[in-house]
Structure formats: C-alpha cells, structure tokens
Motif scaffolding. Structure first.
Motif, mmCIF file in Angstrom:
data_model
loop_
_atom_site.group_PDB
_atom_site.id
_atom_site.type_symbol
_atom_site.label_atom_id
_atom_site.label_comp_id
_atom_site.label_asym_id
_atom_site.label_seq_id
_atom_site.Cartn_x
_atom_site.Cartn_y
_atom_site.Cartn_z
ATOM 1 N N MET A 1 -0.707 -7.658 -7.505
ATOM 2 C CA MET A 1 -0.661 -6.213 -7.499
ATOM 3 C C MET A 1 0.043 -5.729 -6.240
ATOM 4 N N ASN A 2 0.818 -4.665 -6.356
ATOM 5 C CA ASN A 2 1.543 -4.122 -5.218
ATOM 6 C C ASN A 2 0.798 -2.918 -4.675
ATOM 7 N N ASN A 3 0.211 -3.061 -3.483
ATOM 8 C CA ASN A 3 -0.537 -1.964 -2.867
ATOM 9 C C ASN A 3 0.286 -1.265 -1.791
ATOM 10 N N ARG A 4 1.584 -1.478 -1.791
ATOM 11 C CA ARG A 4 2.439 -0.962 -0.720
ATOM 12 C C ARG A 4 2.362 0.558 -0.622
ATOM 13 N N GLY A 5 2.288 1.227 -1.786
ATOM 14 C CA GLY A 5 2.231 2.689 -1.771
ATOM 15 C C GLY A 5 1.009 3.212 -1.071
ATOM 16 N N VAL A 6 -0.125 2.582 -1.317
ATOM 17 C CA VAL A 6 -1.363 3.003 -0.662
ATOM 18 C C VAL A 6 -1.267 2.781 0.833
ATOM 19 N N LYS A 7 -0.717 1.616 1.222
ATOM 20 C CA LYS A 7 -0.598 1.300 2.646
ATOM 21 C C LYS A 7 0.302 2.304 3.366
ATOM 22 N N ILE A 8 1.418 2.683 2.746
ATOM 23 C CA ILE A 8 2.339 3.642 3.353
ATOM 24 C C ILE A 8 1.638 4.979 3.578
ATOM 25 N N LYS A 9 0.878 5.460 2.578
ATOM 26 C CA LYS A 9 0.146 6.717 2.721
ATOM 27 C C LYS A 9 -0.848 6.639 3.873
ATOM 28 N N ILE A 10 -1.579 5.524 3.959
ATOM 29 C CA ILE A 10 -2.569 5.354 5.025
ATOM 30 C C ILE A 10 -1.888 5.370 6.386
ATOM 31 N N ASN A 11 -0.792 4.624 6.528
ATOM 32 C CA ASN A 11 -0.098 4.541 7.809
ATOM 33 C C ASN A 11 0.406 5.907 8.267
ATOM 34 N N LYS A 12 0.918 6.716 7.341
ATOM 35 C CA LYS A 12 1.407 8.056 7.705
ATOM 36 C C LYS A 12 0.267 8.939 8.191
ATOM 37 N N LEU A 13 -0.851 8.889 7.480
ATOM 38 C CA LEU A 13 -1.995 9.700 7.880
ATOM 39 C C LEU A 13 -2.559 9.263 9.226
ATOM 40 N N VAL A 14 -2.606 7.948 9.444
ATOM 41 C CA VAL A 14 -3.111 7.421 10.711
ATOM 42 C C VAL A 14 -2.196 7.826 11.865
ATOM 43 N N THR A 15 -0.893 7.754 11.654
ATOM 44 C CA THR A 15 0.056 8.155 12.692
ATOM 45 C C THR A 15 -0.174 9.605 13.092
ATOM 46 N N VAL A 33 -1.108 -0.249 18.334
ATOM 47 C CA VAL A 33 -2.281 -1.122 18.330
ATOM 48 C C VAL A 33 -3.213 -0.784 17.178
ATOM 49 N N ARG A 34 -3.536 0.493 17.015
ATOM 50 C CA ARG A 34 -4.493 0.887 15.996
ATOM 51 C C ARG A 34 -3.920 0.752 14.587
ATOM 52 N N LYS A 35 -2.632 1.041 14.426
ATOM 53 C CA LYS A 35 -2.016 0.875 13.109
ATOM 54 C C LYS A 35 -1.982 -0.595 12.711
ATOM 55 N N GLN A 36 -1.761 -1.475 13.665
ATOM 56 C CA GLN A 36 -1.754 -2.900 13.351
ATOM 57 C C GLN A 36 -3.141 -3.365 12.917
ATOM 58 N N GLU A 37 -4.149 -2.852 13.584
ATOM 59 C CA GLU A 37 -5.517 -3.196 13.220
ATOM 60 C C GLU A 37 -5.811 -2.746 11.792
ATOM 61 N N LEU A 38 -5.427 -1.509 11.474
ATOM 62 C CA LEU A 38 -5.655 -1.001 10.129
ATOM 63 C C LEU A 38 -4.856 -1.793 9.095
ATOM 64 N N THR A 39 -3.632 -2.149 9.444
ATOM 65 C CA THR A 39 -2.795 -2.950 8.545
ATOM 66 C C THR A 39 -3.443 -4.298 8.267
#
Length: 207
Positions: A1-15, A33-39
């Motif tokens: 399964m490709n979860n890339r779309g969800v990850k991109i949305k999360i990263n933008k919101l976290v930024t 640092v924090r984005k890497q942890e979330l990733t």
C-alpha cells in the motif's frame, strides 16, 4: 500500500506547527529533527495503524484522515509519552481514542448507548483491507458481526499481536478484563465462522 499521500499531509502540517511555535531552538534545526522523528514513526507503524482504523471505520479516506490525526496528536503530545510503554503501544492508544472520538462526535447518543463503532454489516470489506492482509476475507467479515468490544480486543490481541498488557494500556482496561473479553470474543467469533462454514487458523494453538 502507498501511504505517501498521508505522510506528505502530515509533514506539511508539522512544518507549519513547528514554524509557528518554536521558541528555544533554531527553527530549521527543530523542524528537521522533529520531522525525522515523525517520519520514523510513520514508516514503522503507519500502515499497521491505518489498517487497524480501516477495519473499524470501513472507509479508506476516513481511515487516512484519522491516521493523519493520530500521528499529529502523537507529535503534539510527545512529552506525554510514558517510557514504560512502547512507542507502538502509545500510538495505537492514540489511534483507538481518535477513532472513539470520531464516533462520539458523529453520533453522541449512539456512542453513549454503546452502539458506537460500526454496527453489523454484510457489505464487502474495502478492497484495501483484503489486499493489505493475508487473512481470509471471511474472518474479517465475521469480525464485523461482533459487538464493538469483541471486535477491538480480537483486532489488537490476535490480528495486531499485542500482548495482554499492551492491549490493556491501549484500551484502558484491566488485564483481567482483556483476558475475559478475549475469551468471550473468540467464542463468539468461532460461532460466527461456523455459521459461515469457515474456521480460521486463529483458533489453532492456545487462545
């Protein structure tokens, strides 16, 4: 399964969250640092949490949204993480509460009368559930016929393979309640599978 779309949305919101809230460290360093942890969290547990939520809500887009919300809550409440629990257990507890909150807000009367989560449903499971798992589709269809507490404990203990202690932490139950509910849930599931003419490997070995 490709979860890339969800990850991109999360990263933008976290930024956006970090850029607006950082006070004590250089924003650029904190963001990295924090984005890497979330990733890392998402790479390790994202698909498992998505399938867990999908089994409950039976709607792929909604499951993606609730998965995204789960990881954002984890990110924002990282300081509340208790070191005596594993990250995976903590994340699943957040996923469980996020899903409960969704049903409570959608229909509070049914929620407080214990008709929350999904009612019995004979409709086909979302295609993504079938593709994401090796389990027979009949098992998942049978699980959907169980009461919400049975569905939750079987999913966590048998499908996601959490220990009794971890399941108790996620559901905020006592360990004895987890054991008793699982015993009753497996009996109910076995009856449902027998009705359908299917018995699954879930019942091989010790329950």
């Amino acid at each position: 399964m490709n979860n890339r779309g969800v990850k991109i949305k999360i990263n933008k919101l976290v930024t956006n969250l970090l850029t607006s809230s950082s006070k004590y460290i250089e924003k650029e360093v904190l963001i990295l640092v924090r984005k890497q942890e979330l990733t890392d969290w998402f790479d390790d547990y994202g698909e498992s949490i998505l399938t867990y939520i999908l089994l409950i809500v039976r709607d792929y887009e909604l499951a993606e949204d609730l998965t995204q919300e789960t990881f954002l809550k984890a990110f924002k409440n990282h300081n509340q993480f208790q070191q005596n629990a594993a990250i995976k257990t903590w994340l699943f507890a957040i996923a469980h509460n996020t899903t409960k909150d969704y049903f409570r807000k959608r229909n509070p009367i049914k929620y407080y009368l214990d008709f929350s989560f999904n009612e019995k449903d004979e409709q086909p499971l979302p295609e993504q559930v079938v593709l994401m798992n090796d389990e027979n589709e009949q098992l998942y269809l049978a699980i959907q016929q169980l009461k919400p507490t049975y569905k939750q404990v079987i999913t966590l203990r048998k499908l996601k393979e959490f220990s009794t202690q971890e399941t108790a932490l996620i559901l905020k139950w006592s360990e004895s309640k987890v054991k008793m509910t699982l015993k009753r849930a497996l009996e109910a599931l076995k009856e449902e599978l027998l009705k359908r003419g299917h018995l699954d490997g879930l019942f091989r070995g010790e329950i």
